[in-house]
Design an enzyme around this catalytic site. Structure first.
Site, PDB file in Angstrom:
ATOM      1  N   GLU A 200      -1.653  -8.546   5.060  1.00 15.61           N
ATOM      2  CA  GLU A 200      -1.526  -8.904   6.497  1.00 15.61           C
ATOM      3  C   GLU A 200      -2.737  -8.291   7.418  1.00 15.61           C
ATOM      4  O   GLU A 200      -2.784  -8.970   8.412  1.00 15.61           O
ATOM      5  CB  GLU A 200      -0.285  -7.571   6.919  1.00 15.61           C
ATOM      6  CG  GLU A 200      -0.732  -6.288   7.139  1.00 15.61           C
ATOM      7  CD  GLU A 200      -0.607  -5.373   5.986  1.00 15.61           C
ATOM      8  OE1 GLU A 200      -0.636  -6.211   4.918  1.00 15.61           O
ATOM      9  OE2 GLU A 200      -0.982  -4.457   6.075  1.00 15.61           O
TER      10      GLU A 200
ATOM     11  N   HIS B  29      -3.769  -5.195   0.915  1.00 17.28           N
ATOM     12  CA  HIS B  29      -2.945  -5.673   2.011  1.00 17.28           C
ATOM     13  C   HIS B  29      -3.061  -7.092   2.378  1.00 17.28           C
ATOM     14  O   HIS B  29      -4.390  -7.447   2.828  1.00 17.28           O
ATOM     15  CB  HIS B  29      -3.476  -4.910   3.458  1.00 17.28           C
ATOM     16  CG  HIS B  29      -3.319  -3.565   3.221  1.00 17.28           C
ATOM     17  ND1 HIS B  29      -2.174  -2.784   4.068  1.00 17.28           N
ATOM     18  CD2 HIS B  29      -3.977  -2.400   2.973  1.00 17.28           C
ATOM     19  CE1 HIS B  29      -2.314  -1.404   4.080  1.00 17.28           C
ATOM     20  NE2 HIS B  29      -3.349  -1.316   3.205  1.00 17.28           N
TER      21      HIS B  29
ATOM     22  N   CYS C  21       0.928  -1.195   0.045  1.00 18.70           N
ATOM     23  CA  CYS C  21      -0.006   0.141   0.034  1.00 18.70           C
ATOM     24  C   CYS C  21       0.992   1.255   0.103  1.00 18.70           C
ATOM     25  O   CYS C  21       1.572   1.636  -1.057  1.00 18.70           O
ATOM     26  CB  CYS C  21      -1.183   0.111   1.281  1.00 18.70           C
ATOM     27  SG  CYS C  21      -2.400   1.154   0.996  1.00 18.70           S
TER      28      CYS C  21
END
Lengths: 784, 245
Positions: free
Chosen positions: B205, B203, B90
């Protein structure tokens, strides 16, 4: 000496204001000095001091005695709310309330929760107003020693007709909430939005924030015992004149002509700086905990440096000496009383032992380099905690403010007149529904029912990687207390303006019940509540009556909901926002907005609202209301006499909630949704097409005569606030029915899931895709 | 063999360092956040670098523009030239683009929305996995759910550049069903020519654990702390470091 003719800011601040004369004299003085104080309040100041105040002191009183800071109009009423319970760790009274969640690896974790409004600023400059509202509430949670993990935003706007100011406010306020929360990295976990004409000139932007803290690391918002001689350390943005008089502004009514003048009272947001302050504060928490220091920590909110330092010290039984010249400033030549009272954002105040001060300054200024992050931002010592309980602020060698500290922090209560109770609505006359399918399409497209995805997509809902149920995917948001452990919390908000317009007491009670049901619908036990009371001018007996009724309704429901504890549910934090009315004098509908926090021991036992499997059994857990007062259908069909709001039977509601939560936790409920705006049919439709409108599993319900005998079609299909619809795998249906029987829940077997239609035998049949299309459309243009 | 040492860089305004460190650790890597005020020379002691999400330096000028000109990015670029691995997620991807490490491509404002968009997306590993060292350990054609959360995530550049990216197979991940942000070629993740720097807009994560995704896929409730397909991004980074150790 200052040459004659030039402005001497210290002399200006220290000038004595004579508080004598008639009411008219004092009103004129208050107006010319822009002091939001009544003649009686001015006389109390003189009485308490035994002398006339300086200009700086008078302004300090005006802010500390504003409703926003002092609750002078509402305190007596608020005493009615229950505040204690088995899970309460820090009750109402500090910057945020704290509830016990549970232990992970032997460490006890707590949730910190705070709830505020930023209504007036958001009406005037919606982006900045909403953004600074978020910033402030995050700091209220941070200062309890917590990691800030979630926010929520109950929003109330006027009808958003394209090209109108309410449409602009509705868009810009959402962007403001998003800009702040997204940048700081706090996920938006819950929220709601309603549209009502009474908010057209006075929107409501409420904000809720949640933090997580280990019990033994909680920090108090007061100087701890033994704190005499502690340093007062101001952290954050350089002080400017922004927001000067903000708390007093919140206690004025809005006038379009004054809007530009009032803009100076609106603060400027800097989420980027707040992000760094939060991370630096976390580092400070670690060191304070490791060294076992006793400290105090507080957000700077209403009343700026003066308000926070006075409250931090007075709450610990101490006084304060403040050196206003030591305050880092953004601009030169700020009058000392502006320095003391400006509501510049992104600031916090520590009370720490002098031995720790150098390290605290280094954490903020060197490790997290605040001065490089924003111009002249830093941590700086600005004063001392004193044993003598006086509040002394100096500038240029002169004490511009020297007061007994309690005189400032204990506002005189106001005596207000209670108007007559609101008239009771006419009784319900059964409403004829000519075409249930057509009515359902209109109900689903109603602004208070339709899809919220276009709005919610502005918010970061996944940051921190702890989200289990994102905002908008269920009746409540769910997140893990700690990544890697199953303990989770749930959060939901509620407060229905269509209800509020009919019956302020019952509407407030419904707000509590709905927020609690929302949390239960994901499988969480409700453990605590917060409230924000958004009402009109309390000097108006009708508005004051509405406030009193609202508090009564909240108290009644909180005491009645004994499903988690025999004492009911405690309110642990809250806020009162009065004077919500426009220049034309019309109050907003009496808006009690409630947030509910829930606990989930095992995150794998949560459910969303969407049906994922065909062939399951759909049940209504709850009952049918006796009327359609406040129902969306009544508005859609322009019902002549919809009747009063649905009544509340707490024993039944507790039984229904217990059944749903136990059913989810036992793994025998696969989806659950509360029956609220739009009623049962809208609820089932939403379970079919799901939170993003892409679901494709339909449902077939038996003829209403079978599951709602004797109930007219309008109430059976569109009656609101009746409980939950749950989806249960067929093999578990008998288990679920016995569970409901054990809890004496009201159970109605509606039908089964499957197919591509929502079909109600002998009534109507619509394709899920058609329903979803009607539901998705209305807010797309506003938030695209 | 000791675990891969991974620096998760924190700039003023970064907001995703914690979960990024956790996701790295769950892949067996020795990861820690490295603050902007730490001596940047120490960065050379790490095996790999993750630039996490956020709004570094307030995204002033353009997203990632100021961080891209920082001393730490210079050190990382030098280390990458020596073959070390860099994953930008990002805002981190925006920094890599701004630093010129991906060639003449930019990350521009989302279209048609024009504003920040947060939603669950699905991306597909469309390049041969070995084209990028950071995906070499992933199966070809893997589809991965990720969390899109950006306002300036539209991969863009001139036609020739993207033709070349296609020819070189450097568009590693693409949005399934079309890019919600208007990215050229539906690009969600692009690597450098050498294949040791990966810029990923959505993302992984934030949806790295089953509990993050069970709301969309209830069967994941069976093992809530298990790792999702998105976590494969971190597992593959760990494998890449192991492969050169």
């Amino acid at each position: 000496m200052t040459p004659a003719g030039t402005f001497d800011p210290v002399a200006h601040a220290a000038q004595v204001l004579a508080l004598s004369g008639s009411d008219d004299d004092l009103k004129r003085l208050a107006a010319s000095e822009a002091l939001a104080l009544t003649p009686d309040e001015l006389r109390v100041i003189r009485e308490r001091l035994g002398r006339d105040p300086t200009r700086a002191e008078a302004h300090a009183f005006a802010i500390q005695w504003s409703e926003h800071c002092s609750y002078k109009s509402s305190r007596a009423l608020l005493a009615r709310l229950p505040t204690q319970g088995p899970d309460v760790v820090v009750p109402v009274g500090e910057d945020a309330g704290i509830l016990r969640l549970g232990a992970i690896d032997g460490v006890e974790y707590c949730a910190v929760i705070a709830h505020e409004s930023h209504n007036h600023p958001s009406q005037v400059v919606p982006f900045e107003g909403a953004a600074t509202g978020v910033g402030g509430i995050l700091r209220d949670v941070l200062c309890m020693g917590a990691k800030v993990v979630a926010c929520a935003d109950p929003l109330r706007f006027g009808p958003p007709k394209p090209g109108t100011h309410p449409a602009y406010v509705a868009r810009a306020a959402v962007e403001g909430v998003a800009a702040y929360g997204n940048a700081v990295g706090v996920p938006n976990l819950a929220g709601d939005v309603y549209f009502h004409p009474s908010y057209a000139e006075n929107c409501l932007v409420n904000v809720v924030a949640v933090g997580i803290v280990e019990r033994e690391r909680i920090l108090p918002s007061r100087v701890p015992p033994g704190g005499e001689g502690y340093d007062l350390v101001l952290v954050g943005k350089a002080t400017d004149a922004s927001g000067f008089g903000g708390a007093a502004f919140a206690s004025l009514t809005l006038d379009a002509a004054q809007a530009n003048v009032n803009k100076s009272a609106v603060q400027v947001p800097d989420p980027f700086l707040e992000n760094v302050i939060m991370r630096a504060s976390y580092a400070a928490f670690d060191e304070i905990h490791a060294s076992g220091l006793q400290v105090g920590f507080k957000d700077l909110g209403a009343g700026g440096i003066l308000g926070s330092s006075a409250e931090l010290c007075a709450a610990g039984g101490f006084g304060a000496q403040i050196d206003l010249d030591a305050v880092p400033r953004a601009v030169p030549n700020l009058p000392p009383f502006v320095v003391a009272l400006a509501e510049t954002q992104e600031r916090m105040l520590w009370a720490v032992p002098t031995s720790f001060t150098p390290r605290l300054l280094a954490i903020y200024n060197e490790v997290f380099t605040l001065p490089e992050v924003a111009a002249n931002a830093r941590a700086a010592v600005i004063g001392k905690v004193t044993r003598e309980r006086r509040y002394i602020a100096r500038s240029g060698g002169c004490a511009v403010c020297d007061l007994p500290i309690e005189a400032l922090t204990q506002a005189p209560r106001r005596r207000l007149t209670l108007g007559p109770p609101p008239p009771a609505p006419l009784p319900y006359v059964p409403l004829h529904v000519p075409d249930a399918g057509d009515a359902l399409l209109h109900v689903l497209a109603h602004p208070d029912v339709c899809c919220r995805r276009p709005l919610v997509e502005h918010y970061d809902t996944f940051v921190r990687g702890a989200t289990a149920l994102p905002a908008g995917y269920a009746d409540a948001g769910v997140l893990l207390v700690k990544r890697g452990a199953r303990l989770a919390l749930a959060l939901a908000v509620d407060g229905n303006p269509r209800y509020a317009a009919l019956d302020p007491r019952l509407a407030a009670a419904h707000a509590v019940v709905e927020a609690v049901r929302n949390v239960a619908a994901v499988g969480a036990w409700p453990i605590g509540l917060t409230d924000c009371l958004n009402y009109g001018n309390p000097e108006n007996p009708i508005a004051y009556r509405a406030l009193a009724e609202g508090v009564e309704g909240l108290a009644e429901a909180a005491r009645g909901l004994t499903v988690s504890s025999p004492t009911g549910l405690p309110f642990v934090s809250g806020n009162v926002s009065l004077y919500n009315q426009s220049a034309s004098g019309a109050s907003v509908v009496p808006s009690a907005i409630v947030a509910c926090l829930g606990r989930i021991d095992d995150v794998s036992r949560t459910v969303g609202m969407q049906v994922h499997t065909a062939g399951e059994v759909l049940y209504l857990v709850g009952s049918f209301p006796a009327s359609l007062g406040g129902a969306v259908l009544a508005e859609v069909l322009a019902a002549a006499q919809p009747g009063p709001l649905p009544s509340l039977d707490y024993a039944q509601i507790n039984a229904d909630i217990a059944t749903v939560v136990h059913g989810i936790q036992a793994g025998i409920v696969s989806a659950a949704h509360d029956v609220s705006d739009g009623g049962l049919l809208a609820c089932v439709a939403e379970m079919c097409f799901g939170p993003d409108g892409k679901g494709a599993i339909g449902a077939r319900l038996a003829a209403p005569a079978q599951w709602a005998p004797g109930v007219d079609l309008a109430r059976a299909l569109f009656g609101e606030s009746g409980g939950f619809v749950v989806s249960v795998p067929a093999h578990a249906s008998s288990d679920f029915e016995s569970l409901a029987a054990r809890h004496t829940a009201a159970l109605h077997r509606l039908g089964t899931t499957g197919g591509e239609w929502l079909a109600i035998d002998q009534v109507c049949r619509l394709r899920i895709a058609e329903l979803a299309a009607a539901w998705r459309k209305p807010l797309e243009d506003l938030y695209a | 063999m000791s675990a891969a040492r991974v620096a998760v860089l924190v700039f003023p305004g970064t907001n995703s360092e914690e979960e990024t460190v956790d996701a790295c650790r769950a892949a067996g890597m020795d990861a820690r956040p490295v603050l902007w005020s730490e001596p940047q020379g120490d960065l050379r002691n790490f095996d790999a670098y993750v630039l996490p999400g956020g709004f570094a330096h307030e995204d002033r000028v353009r997203a990632g523009a100021i961080a891209a000109r920082s001393q730490s990015l210079r050190v990382i670029a030098q280390e990458a030239q020596r073959g070390k691995f860099v994953l930008g997620i990002c805002n981190g991807a925006q920094m890599l683009a701004e630093a010129g490490l991906l060639g003449p491509i930019a990350l521009a404002r989302n279209l048609p929305a024009g504003h920040f968009q947060c939603r669950l997306v699905e991306v597909e590993l469309t390049a041969p996995p070995t084209r990028c060292a950071l995906t070499a350990a992933m199966p070809a054609g893997l589809r991965v759910p990720m969390a899109m959360a950006h306002g300036e995530g539209r991969f863009t550049g001139d036609r020739q550049t993207f033709d070349q990216l296609e020819r070189q197979g450097r568009i590693i991940f693409r949005y399934v069903g079309g890019a919600p942000n208007g990215s050229l070629c539906d690009a969600a993740g692009v690597c450098n020519e050498e294949g040791n720097i990966l810029a990923l807009m959505p993302h992984p994560e934030r949806v790295a654990w089953n509990y993050n995704l069970a709301f969309a896929r209830p069967e994941l409730h069976a093992n809530p702390m298990g790792l999702t397909a998105a976590h494969a991004v971190f597992a593959a980074l760990a494998a890449a470091v192991r492969a050169v150790a």
